[in-house]
Structures are given as C-alpha cells and as structure tokens.
Scaffold this motif. Sequence first.
Motif, PDB file in Angstrom:
ATOM      1  N   VAL A   1      -2.079   2.308  -4.866  1.00 13.80           N
ATOM      2  CA  VAL A   1      -1.663   3.698  -4.688  1.00 13.80           C
ATOM      3  C   VAL A   1      -2.871   4.517  -4.219  1.00 13.80           C
ATOM      4  O   VAL A   1      -3.911   4.544  -4.891  1.00 13.80           O
ATOM      5  CB  VAL A   1      -1.121   4.285  -6.006  1.00 13.80           C
ATOM      6  N   TYR A   2      -2.738   5.178  -3.061  1.00 13.03           N
ATOM      7  CA  TYR A   2      -3.778   6.078  -2.559  1.00 13.03           C
ATOM      8  C   TYR A   2      -3.267   7.514  -2.707  1.00 13.03           C
ATOM      9  O   TYR A   2      -2.177   7.834  -2.218  1.00 13.03           O
ATOM     10  CB  TYR A   2      -4.082   5.777  -1.088  1.00 13.03           C
TER      11      TYR A   2
ATOM     12  N   PHE B   1       0.852  -1.188   0.000  1.00 15.10           N
ATOM     13  CA  PHE B   1       0.000   0.000   0.000  1.00 15.10           C
ATOM     14  C   PHE B   1       0.889   1.240   0.000  1.00 15.10           C
ATOM     15  O   PHE B   1       1.684   1.439   0.929  1.00 15.10           O
ATOM     16  CB  PHE B   1      -0.905   0.002   1.229  1.00 15.10           C
ATOM     17  N   LEU B   2       0.769   2.056  -1.031  1.00 14.41           N
ATOM     18  CA  LEU B   2       1.556   3.274  -1.170  1.00 14.41           C
ATOM     19  C   LEU B   2       0.623   4.455  -0.900  1.00 14.41           C
ATOM     20  O   LEU B   2      -0.210   4.806  -1.744  1.00 14.41           O
ATOM     21  CB  LEU B   2       2.172   3.378  -2.561  1.00 14.41           C
ATOM     22  N   VAL B   3       0.736   5.050   0.280  1.00 14.39           N
ATOM     23  CA  VAL B   3      -0.197   6.085   0.720  1.00 14.39           C
ATOM     24  C   VAL B   3       0.485   7.452   0.683  1.00 14.39           C
ATOM     25  O   VAL B   3       1.569   7.617   1.259  1.00 14.39           O
ATOM     26  CB  VAL B   3      -0.709   5.796   2.145  1.00 14.39           C
ATOM     27  N   ALA B   4      -0.125   8.427   0.002  1.00 13.06           N
ATOM     28  CA  ALA B   4       0.424   9.785  -0.079  1.00 13.06           C
ATOM     29  C   ALA B   4       1.909   9.735  -0.455  1.00 13.06           C
ATOM     30  O   ALA B   4       2.744  10.392   0.153  1.00 13.06           O
ATOM     31  CB  ALA B   4       0.231  10.528   1.242  1.00 13.06           C
ATOM     32  N   ALA B   5       2.211   8.961  -1.487  1.00  9.97           N
ATOM     33  CA  ALA B   5       3.597   8.636  -1.824  1.00  9.97           C
ATOM     34  C   ALA B   5       4.390   9.845  -2.283  1.00  9.97           C
ATOM     35  O   ALA B   5       4.028  10.507  -3.260  1.00  9.97           O
ATOM     36  CB  ALA B   5       3.629   7.562  -2.899  1.00  9.97           C
TER      37      ALA B   5
ATOM     38  N   GLY C   1      -1.584  10.023  -8.427  1.00 10.24           N
ATOM     39  CA  GLY C   1      -1.552   8.628  -8.821  1.00 10.24           C
ATOM     40  C   GLY C   1      -0.535   8.448  -9.938  1.00 10.24           C
ATOM     41  O   GLY C   1       0.182   9.397 -10.305  1.00 10.24           O
ATOM     42  N   PRO C   2      -0.413   7.266 -10.497  1.00  2.89           N
ATOM     43  CA  PRO C   2       0.543   7.063 -11.592  1.00  2.89           C
ATOM     44  C   PRO C   2       0.273   7.998 -12.757  1.00  2.89           C
ATOM     45  O   PRO C   2      -0.884   8.250 -13.115  1.00  2.89           O
ATOM     46  CB  PRO C   2       0.314   5.592 -11.983  1.00  2.89           C
ATOM     47  N   GLU C   3       1.328   8.516 -13.350  1.00  4.32           N
ATOM     48  CA  GLU C   3       1.213   9.452 -14.468  1.00  4.32           C
ATOM     49  C   GLU C   3       0.413   8.845 -15.614  1.00  4.32           C
ATOM     50  O   GLU C   3      -0.432   9.510 -16.213  1.00  4.32           O
ATOM     51  CB  GLU C   3       2.621   9.841 -14.948  1.00  4.32           C
ATOM     52  N   ASP C   4       0.676   7.569 -15.934  1.00  2.00           N
ATOM     53  CA  ASP C   4      -0.024   6.894 -17.024  1.00  2.00           C
ATOM     54  C   ASP C   4      -0.218   5.433 -16.624  1.00  2.00           C
ATOM     55  O   ASP C   4       0.730   4.658 -16.625  1.00  2.00           O
ATOM     56  CB  ASP C   4       0.791   7.003 -18.313  1.00  2.00           C
TER      57      ASP C   4
ATOM     58  N   ASN D   1      -0.386  -5.206 -12.060  1.00  2.00           N
ATOM     59  CA  ASN D   1      -0.802  -5.375 -10.661  1.00  2.00           C
ATOM     60  C   ASN D   1      -0.799  -4.067  -9.878  1.00  2.00           C
ATOM     61  O   ASN D   1      -0.832  -4.080  -8.651  1.00  2.00           O
ATOM     62  CB  ASN D   1       0.074  -6.408  -9.951  1.00  2.00           C
ATOM     63  N   VAL D   2      -0.767  -2.930 -10.570  1.00  2.00           N
ATOM     64  CA  VAL D   2      -0.811  -1.619  -9.922  1.00  2.00           C
ATOM     65  C   VAL D   2      -2.230  -1.062 -10.015  1.00  2.00           C
ATOM     66  O   VAL D   2      -2.845  -1.074 -11.092  1.00  2.00           O
ATOM     67  CB  VAL D   2       0.187  -0.641 -10.573  1.00  2.00           C
ATOM     68  N   TYR D   3      -2.739  -0.556  -8.879  1.00  2.00           N
ATOM     69  CA  TYR D   3      -4.093  -0.001  -8.795  1.00  2.00           C
ATOM     70  C   TYR D   3      -4.010   1.408  -8.206  1.00  2.00           C
ATOM     71  O   TYR D   3      -3.110   1.702  -7.426  1.00  2.00           O
ATOM     72  CB  TYR D   3      -4.985  -0.874  -7.917  1.00  2.00           C
ATOM     73  N   ALA D   4      -4.969   2.258  -8.557  1.00  2.00           N
ATOM     74  CA  ALA D   4      -4.955   3.654  -8.102  1.00  2.00           C
ATOM     75  C   ALA D   4      -6.295   4.011  -7.463  1.00  2.00           C
ATOM     76  O   ALA D   4      -7.358   3.757  -8.056  1.00  2.00           O
ATOM     77  CB  ALA D   4      -4.665   4.592  -9.270  1.00  2.00           C
TER      78      ALA D   4
END
Length: 327
Positions: free
Chosen positions: A223-224, A194-198, A253-256, A263-266
């Motif tokens: 990604v949160y 879990f990547l929070v406020a990365a 979130g991710p740029e693209d 397996n990456v979620y936003a």
Amino acid sequence: MLFITCRMPTRNTEPELNRDFEFDLGNNASNRAFFCCRRKKKGRYEEIGSKALLSGLKAAKHRQVLLYIHGFSNLPEDVFAAAGEFQGLCDRKKQGEVLVVPVIWPCDNDLGVVKDYWDDQKAADQSAFALARMFQKFMEWRASPEYNPEDDPCLKRINVLAHSMGNRVLRQTLANWHRYDLPQGLPLLFRNTFLVAADIVNEALHRGHAGELISHTSRNVVVYYASDDLALRASKVANVRNAVASRRLGHTGPEDMDLTPKNVYAIDCDEVNTAYDPPKGHSYFRSGTKKGRPGVVFEHIFETLLSGRVFPADETRKSSILQLRGG
C-alpha cells in the motif's frame, strides 16, 4: 500495446472479433463481457480475443506481466499514456522484465469532478462482473492441456497495480469472482499487488473486510499512501456528500496494521507525492521530478517486482517512509 477492457464499443460484433474496435466514450456502463484488444496507434484498436491475447503474453520475451487498473476520470488514451510511461521506465531499468497490460474500465466523461466521481464509483462496481470473468477465463486457459501442456506451461509471473479508484475495481472484482465462481477460496494468482493512492476505506484490508481477498490472491500486498493527496480529498468530499464518511486507504494506509494479514505492507509517500505530481500529489508512482526519470516510488515497485520481496534486507519489516532524492 495489448489491453483488456469492459468498456462498451460503438459497435459490438460478438461473437465475431471487432477488427475496428472503437470506444463509446459517451457510455460509462460496463459491458457484460470483456474484450481483449491491441492498440495499433493512437485512436486505432483491434479486438484479438482472449486466446490470442493470453498466447501473446505467454510468448512475450518479458519475464513478468503487470496488470494496470487505472483510477477515476481516465479515458482510454489517458490510460495508454500512463501505461506507456510506466512501460518505458521498466524498459530503461531492465529490458524484457515487465510487460504492462492496461485494464480499462468505463469512466465517465461528464463535466464536474464530484459528479464524475460518483458516476465512476457505480461504473467501477459494475465492471467487476466482467473482470471477474476475465480472471476465471485465465484460470481455465492456464489449466488447459491444449494451451499449456505439461511440457510447456505458462511460467509468467503476474502482478497487478491498482491506482486510485482502480482499487475499488480490484476489490469488487475479487469479491465477485469469489462469490460466483470460487466460493471455496481464491487462488494465489499475483506475485505482487501494488495499491497506489487507493480510493477505498482504510479498513478495507482488515481481516473480515471485503478487501481481505486481495491478500488471499497475492504473495505481497503493498500500500502506497500520502496524507496530502488532493485527489483523495475530492474523493472524501464526494463520499461525505453521499453520506459515506471514512478515511481513504490512500491517505492513511491501513487503519490498523495489526488487523491486516501478514503479507500487507505500508509505504508512506508523503515526502515525494506532491514533488512528483504537483499540485495534486496523486499520480506519484511513475516518473519523479522529471518525466522519464524514475521516482523513488517507481524504484521501490520495480525492486519488489525483481526480488518478490518488499523489504529484502529485513523480512520482518512491515512499513517504511520513502525519502525524496535525485529523480
């Protein structure tokens, strides 16, 4: 509470264990090694060693372990307070499910947010060397027939939650682990990350970028983010001042998403972050509007921990918006 740290103690007793471990809060240099410890009470800590900590985690009643890597400008007792709050929320949801283990790296305690921020970036990068050794030590312990024989393996599910600059620590740790120990590739170690406020650039998870290794080691990477996270605005100011201009993963979130591994979620948290953590809107992953009462971000994290799936009702879904309700 068990914890792992690469923060310097006031007195290093290596190779003996330090029964009266005390953090050197004036020193934000990372130690070359990591210490496995137990917090006995506020301000009282004991070094127990890696074998005792790992054996303790294996023997714990909890089904899963969650490594918590904190953000910048957090001293140890701040980290324990945050981890304790998260542990309490987990226990209220389901006893014996998740054991939270803080990973403490050496933030600075200087005055001034921007100065603290730039110093902490350096400390985050330095910490990666010790924490990469931590992961390698775990792999050796898990493969040891002495500690994990075939008839008694360690079956704990391991997850990691990185908050704010803790994401930089995680990214650099995996990069160092790959470079120095496992150049052929990293293992699938985490069930959920879990990547929070990365506080890393928003291209970090793209294929070919340094953060791609996070997806290699994880079943799910969630990604949160929130565009009005004021703490990350301070991050942007600090980076622009030092000639680094890029949007942060925790803002957009991710740029693209098409360039990230599958397996990456936003998860867009714009609607809830400032309601849960006014006015900064940065630490929104624990309690909701009332402390001790879970918010929707925590609820999503916990449901993902339980199921191992980010969107169980729709396996093809890659993103969502969390709505404010109740807690």
